[in-house]
Scaffold this motif. Structure first.
Motif, mmCIF file in Angstrom:
data_model
loop_
_atom_site.group_PDB
_atom_site.id
_atom_site.type_symbol
_atom_site.label_atom_id
_atom_site.label_comp_id
_atom_site.label_asym_id
_atom_site.label_seq_id
_atom_site.Cartn_x
_atom_site.Cartn_y
_atom_site.Cartn_z
ATOM 1 N N GLU A 45 0.849 -1.119 -0.196
ATOM 2 C CA GLU A 45 0.039 0.054 0.023
ATOM 3 C C GLU A 45 0.703 1.300 0.077
ATOM 4 O O GLU A 45 1.818 1.186 0.594
ATOM 5 C CB GLU A 45 -0.791 -0.022 1.202
ATOM 6 N N ASP A 46 0.364 2.176 -0.642
ATOM 7 C CA ASP A 46 0.985 3.485 -0.652
ATOM 8 C C ASP A 46 -0.121 4.659 -0.676
ATOM 9 O O ASP A 46 -1.239 4.222 -0.576
ATOM 10 C CB ASP A 46 2.082 3.703 -1.885
ATOM 11 N N SER A 47 0.320 5.824 -0.736
ATOM 12 C CA SER A 47 -0.712 6.952 -0.792
ATOM 13 C C SER A 47 -1.800 6.775 -1.945
ATOM 14 O O SER A 47 -3.024 6.954 -1.634
ATOM 15 C CB SER A 47 -0.103 8.241 -0.729
ATOM 16 N N THR A 48 -1.303 6.304 -3.004
ATOM 17 C CA THR A 48 -2.238 6.257 -4.184
ATOM 18 C C THR A 48 -3.258 5.057 -4.023
ATOM 19 O O THR A 48 -4.394 5.293 -4.370
ATOM 20 C CB THR A 48 -1.280 5.658 -5.311
ATOM 21 N N THR A 49 -2.737 3.938 -3.436
ATOM 22 C CA THR A 49 -3.594 2.726 -3.284
ATOM 23 C C THR A 49 -4.791 3.033 -2.066
ATOM 24 O O THR A 49 -5.712 2.856 -2.108
ATOM 25 C CB THR A 49 -2.994 1.421 -2.912
ATOM 26 N N LEU A 50 -4.144 3.817 -1.025
ATOM 27 C CA LEU A 50 -5.107 4.239 0.222
ATOM 28 C C LEU A 50 -6.180 5.274 -0.630
ATOM 29 O O LEU A 50 -7.334 5.307 -0.142
ATOM 30 C CB LEU A 50 -4.449 4.986 1.138
ATOM 31 N N GLY A 51 -5.780 6.088 -1.489
ATOM 32 C CA GLY A 51 -6.775 7.094 -1.905
ATOM 33 C C GLY A 51 -7.625 6.322 -2.949
ATOM 34 O O GLY A 51 -8.925 6.758 -2.651
ATOM 35 N N VAL A 52 -7.274 5.189 -3.623
ATOM 36 C CA VAL A 52 -8.286 4.681 -4.199
ATOM 37 C C VAL A 52 -9.251 3.970 -3.253
ATOM 38 O O VAL A 52 -10.703 4.104 -3.764
ATOM 39 C CB VAL A 52 -7.533 3.630 -4.993
ATOM 40 N N ASN A 86 -0.086 11.595 -9.446
ATOM 41 C CA ASN A 86 -0.494 10.330 -8.807
ATOM 42 C C ASN A 86 -1.978 10.296 -8.973
ATOM 43 O O ASN A 86 -2.589 9.298 -8.970
ATOM 44 C CB ASN A 86 -0.022 10.345 -7.458
ATOM 45 N N ALA A 87 -2.717 11.410 -9.096
ATOM 46 C CA ALA A 87 -4.103 11.552 -9.231
ATOM 47 C C ALA A 87 -4.594 10.936 -10.495
ATOM 48 O O ALA A 87 -5.820 10.270 -10.386
ATOM 49 C CB ALA A 87 -4.628 12.898 -9.238
ATOM 50 N N THR A 88 -3.876 10.744 -11.560
ATOM 51 C CA THR A 88 -4.312 9.968 -12.698
ATOM 52 C C THR A 88 -4.389 8.567 -12.487
ATOM 53 O O THR A 88 -5.263 7.747 -13.012
ATOM 54 C CB THR A 88 -3.282 10.241 -13.563
ATOM 55 N N ALA A 89 -3.521 7.946 -11.540
ATOM 56 C CA ALA A 89 -3.729 6.604 -11.273
ATOM 57 C C ALA A 89 -5.236 6.417 -10.600
ATOM 58 O O ALA A 89 -5.672 5.474 -10.742
ATOM 59 C CB ALA A 89 -2.359 6.106 -10.313
ATOM 60 N N ILE A 90 -5.439 7.147 -9.647
ATOM 61 C CA ILE A 90 -6.725 6.910 -8.800
ATOM 62 C C ILE A 90 -7.747 7.253 -9.753
ATOM 63 O O ILE A 90 -8.822 6.567 -9.912
ATOM 64 C CB ILE A 90 -6.609 7.871 -7.863
ATOM 65 N N HIS A 91 -7.803 8.180 -10.955
ATOM 66 C CA HIS A 91 -8.774 8.345 -11.674
ATOM 67 C C HIS A 91 -9.009 7.264 -12.738
ATOM 68 O O HIS A 91 -9.914 6.809 -12.818
ATOM 69 C CB HIS A 91 -8.002 9.554 -12.606
ATOM 70 N N ALA A 92 -7.746 6.360 -12.939
ATOM 71 C CA ALA A 92 -7.964 5.055 -13.817
ATOM 72 C C ALA A 92 -8.451 4.079 -13.191
ATOM 73 O O ALA A 92 -9.407 3.286 -13.589
ATOM 74 C CB ALA A 92 -6.482 5.062 -14.175
ATOM 75 N N ALA A 93 -8.112 4.074 -11.818
ATOM 76 C CA ALA A 93 -8.632 3.011 -10.967
ATOM 77 C C ALA A 93 -10.186 3.210 -10.592
ATOM 78 O O ALA A 93 -10.802 2.008 -10.435
ATOM 79 C CB ALA A 93 -7.983 2.719 -9.657
ATOM 80 N N LEU A 94 -10.479 4.275 -10.635
ATOM 81 C CA LEU A 94 -12.131 4.608 -10.379
ATOM 82 C C LEU A 94 -12.913 4.380 -11.805
ATOM 83 O O LEU A 94 -14.038 4.507 -11.666
ATOM 84 C CB LEU A 94 -12.290 5.945 -9.923
ATOM 85 N N ALA A 126 -12.281 15.177 -3.486
ATOM 86 C CA ALA A 126 -11.061 15.679 -2.887
ATOM 87 C C ALA A 126 -10.727 14.218 -2.230
ATOM 88 O O ALA A 126 -11.482 13.724 -1.412
ATOM 89 C CB ALA A 126 -11.170 16.647 -1.761
ATOM 90 N N VAL A 127 -9.442 13.853 -2.728
ATOM 91 C CA VAL A 127 -9.115 12.618 -2.093
ATOM 92 C C VAL A 127 -7.673 12.922 -1.248
ATOM 93 O O VAL A 127 -6.685 13.563 -1.738
ATOM 94 C CB VAL A 127 -8.570 11.600 -3.066
ATOM 95 N N LEU A 128 -7.539 12.571 -0.111
ATOM 96 C CA LEU A 128 -6.496 12.743 0.918
ATOM 97 C C LEU A 128 -5.991 11.766 1.461
ATOM 98 O O LEU A 128 -6.695 10.814 2.050
ATOM 99 C CB LEU A 128 -6.937 13.649 2.292
ATOM 100 N N ALA A 129 -4.725 11.335 1.319
ATOM 101 C CA ALA A 129 -3.998 10.038 1.903
ATOM 102 C C ALA A 129 -2.732 10.129 2.169
ATOM 103 O O ALA A 129 -1.988 11.119 1.632
ATOM 104 C CB ALA A 129 -4.152 8.992 0.749
ATOM 105 N N ASP A 130 -2.278 9.492 2.945
ATOM 106 C CA ASP A 130 -0.728 9.462 3.388
ATOM 107 C C ASP A 130 -0.377 8.312 4.044
ATOM 108 O O ASP A 130 -0.925 7.773 4.934
ATOM 109 C CB ASP A 130 -0.460 10.851 4.230
ATOM 110 N N VAL A 131 0.948 8.182 3.842
ATOM 111 C CA VAL A 131 1.663 6.879 4.768
ATOM 112 C C VAL A 131 2.731 7.674 5.387
ATOM 113 O O VAL A 131 3.853 8.116 4.908
ATOM 114 C CB VAL A 131 2.232 5.862 3.860
ATOM 115 N N ILE A 132 2.749 7.586 6.732
ATOM 116 C CA ILE A 132 3.729 8.479 7.716
ATOM 117 C C ILE A 132 4.664 7.687 8.065
ATOM 118 O O ILE A 132 4.360 6.703 8.759
ATOM 119 C CB ILE A 132 2.784 9.141 8.717
ATOM 120 N N VAL A 133 5.989 8.195 7.823
ATOM 121 C CA VAL A 133 7.222 7.387 8.218
ATOM 122 C C VAL A 133 7.927 8.379 9.186
ATOM 123 O O VAL A 133 8.231 9.648 8.907
ATOM 124 C CB VAL A 133 7.925 6.870 6.856
ATOM 125 N N GLY A 134 8.260 7.713 10.222
ATOM 126 C CA GLY A 134 8.995 8.611 11.204
ATOM 127 C C GLY A 134 10.589 7.535 11.386
ATOM 128 O O GLY A 134 10.366 6.305 11.628
#
Length: 462
Positions: A45-52, A86-94, A126-134
């Motif tokens: 998973e990354d921010s794109t897959t979470l957004g989808v 990255n929004a275009t991959a979400i657009h395509a998946a939808l 509006a699609v908001l997604a994040d993978v927070i790494v510390g």
């Protein structure tokens, strides 16, 4: 009646299923990492897959009679790609039409608010997604969380929540930053940010509450990457009773989205929601729930998603995030995906679109021109199976295939409305599967090679 032309017509949130116990972090590093669990995105998973996932949940509640959104705005601080959208991959998946504009608004936590404001102004989603790494032992590692939320805006007459007011105050503040290419960020001493943010929060709150019925809001949310602001939120907001924050901790651009989705899960018709995001300034959004909200809530609430999870060991988590360089499997690594091949098969690869024979109804996965059942040629209807449930016909456990989380489990899936295909199983081990098990499709990253992400669909057990 709100002065804004568009209102919120549907929403959806997605929390990954893995959970990292903070006690495990503390035990490994001989420190205190707090109690409870951290929401963790899987290795695929990354921010794109979470957004989808979040966008699918939102558009599912959008209503079949509703038109496609006019635009898609994607906000994240952890994009899978730079330069490439990255929004275009979400657009395509939808499976959205090609005349629907899609663009990234990412780069900072405040981009989440930017996507919301732009979506509300244009009638987009509006699609908001994040993978927070510390870094190990950091506040972002123990206090952060991975997640996504999506919000579709449309005619005010169809809204589940009307937008009453926006207010913003901007200031250049060096309290949180990350250089391009760095895995984790840096924070200044929290009291410095608190001193600069406090008057901004008070100002934007007073501005939007001037539009409230009684100068107060029924639900008040404050999210910030500054822990002092989060701790002192109740004292910063004038005329506020109880104040809540992000239910998963700091989630970058997704913080404001996940918190708003959680509030919408609870709001009753007529109640108001005040959302305050504190990042590089302060932004306040005041919404009021309408009579339609009870019928259009997301199917699985944030609280329900948060309550269920699958444990992940701390060393595995560090490996997934690239913070622990472990010896890879002695197997050939995957090759880079071909750009032309991906373009030729975009509908299949991103939207899981097969073809149904118009004569006999046989479903082909991937799509085909010649029917395998009756032999007729070019008499097909393109049909997406994303979101269509199915059952496991058989499965296999592959302990030799390359994977960051072996073994690889593959399942042959029969879809309820026709069609059969073999998928990798996500978020499950061999003991979680059985013949006849019910599964759903999920958009994931199969692998990454030479900086190119190979996105496709997997299945997950219901």
């Amino acid at each position: 009646m709100s002065e804004f032309r568009f209102g919120l017509v549907s929403y959806g949130a997605y929390l990954p299923s893995h959970r990292l116990a903070r006690a495990d972090i503390g035990a490994a590093l001989n420190t205190s990492a707090g109690r409870g669990e951290r929401v963790v995105a899987s290795f695929d998973e990354d921010s794109t897959t979470l957004g989808v996932a979040a966008a699918r949940a939102a558009l599912e509640r959008h209503g079949e009679e509703s038109a496609a959104p006019t635009a898609l705005y994607f906000a994240t601080t952890t994009p899978a790609y730079a330069d490439k959208a990255n929004a275009t991959a979400i657009h395509a998946a939808l499976g959205l039409p090609d005349n629907v504009f899609a663009a990234d608004t990412g780069g900072s936590a405040r981009s989440g608010v930017a996507a919301l404001r732009t979506g509300a102004a244009t009638g987009g989603v509006a699609v908001l997604a994040d993978v927070i790494v510390g870094r190990p032992g950091s506040a972002d590692e123990s206090g952060g969380g991975d997640g996504a939320a999506a919000f579709a805006f449309g005619p005010a007459a169809d809204a589940i929540a009307e937008i009453v007011a926006f207010a913003s105050a901007t200031e250049e503040i060096l309290d949180r930053w990350r250089t391009p290419g760095a895995a984790s960020g840096v924070q200044w001493e929290e009291r410095f940010g608190l001193d600069r943010y406090a008057p901004l929060v008070e100002r934007v709150t007073r501005e939007v509450l001037a539009s409230a019925d009684n100068g107060r809001a029924d639900h008040v949310i404050v999210v910030s990457g500054n822990s002092a602001v989060a701790k002192r939120a109740s004292s910063l907001v004038p005329n506020a009773g109880s104040v809540s924050g992000s239910p998963i901790g700091y989630a970058g651009a997704a913080s404001v989205g996940v918190a708003l989705a959680d509030a919408l899960d609870k709001a009753r018709p007529g109640e108001s929601i005040l959302v305050i995001s504190v990042a590089n300034g302060a932004d306040a959004i005041l919404l009021r729930a309408t009579d339609r909200i009870d019928d259009r809530r997301q199917r699985v609430s944030v609280a329900e998603q948060l309550a269920s999870g699958r444990a992940v060991a701390y060393p595995a988590y560090l490996t997934w995030r690239g913070l622990l360089d472990r010896e890879p499997p002695r197997r050939p690594e995957p090759d880079r995906v071909s750009g032309p091949a991906a373009a030729r098969n975009a509908a299949w690869k991103f939207a899981l679109s097969g073809s149904r024979c118009n004569k006999c109804g046989f479903v082909h996965l991937p799509p085909a021109r010649v029917c395998k059942d009756c032999g007729i040629v070019d008499r097909m209807t393109i049909e997406s199976l994303a979101g269509v449930p199915g059952s496991v016909a058989t499965y296999t456990v592959d302990r030799l295939a390359y994977s960051p989380a072996p073994p690889v489990v593959d399942a042959v899936v029969d879809f309820d409305d026709g069609g059969r295909y073999t998928f990798e199983v996500a978020d499950a081990g061999p003991s979680d599967l059985a013949v006849g098990a019910r599964v759903e499709t999920v958009f994931r990253r199969l692998n990454t090679a030479d900086g190119v992400h190979n996105y496709f669909w997997k299945v997950r057990v219901h």
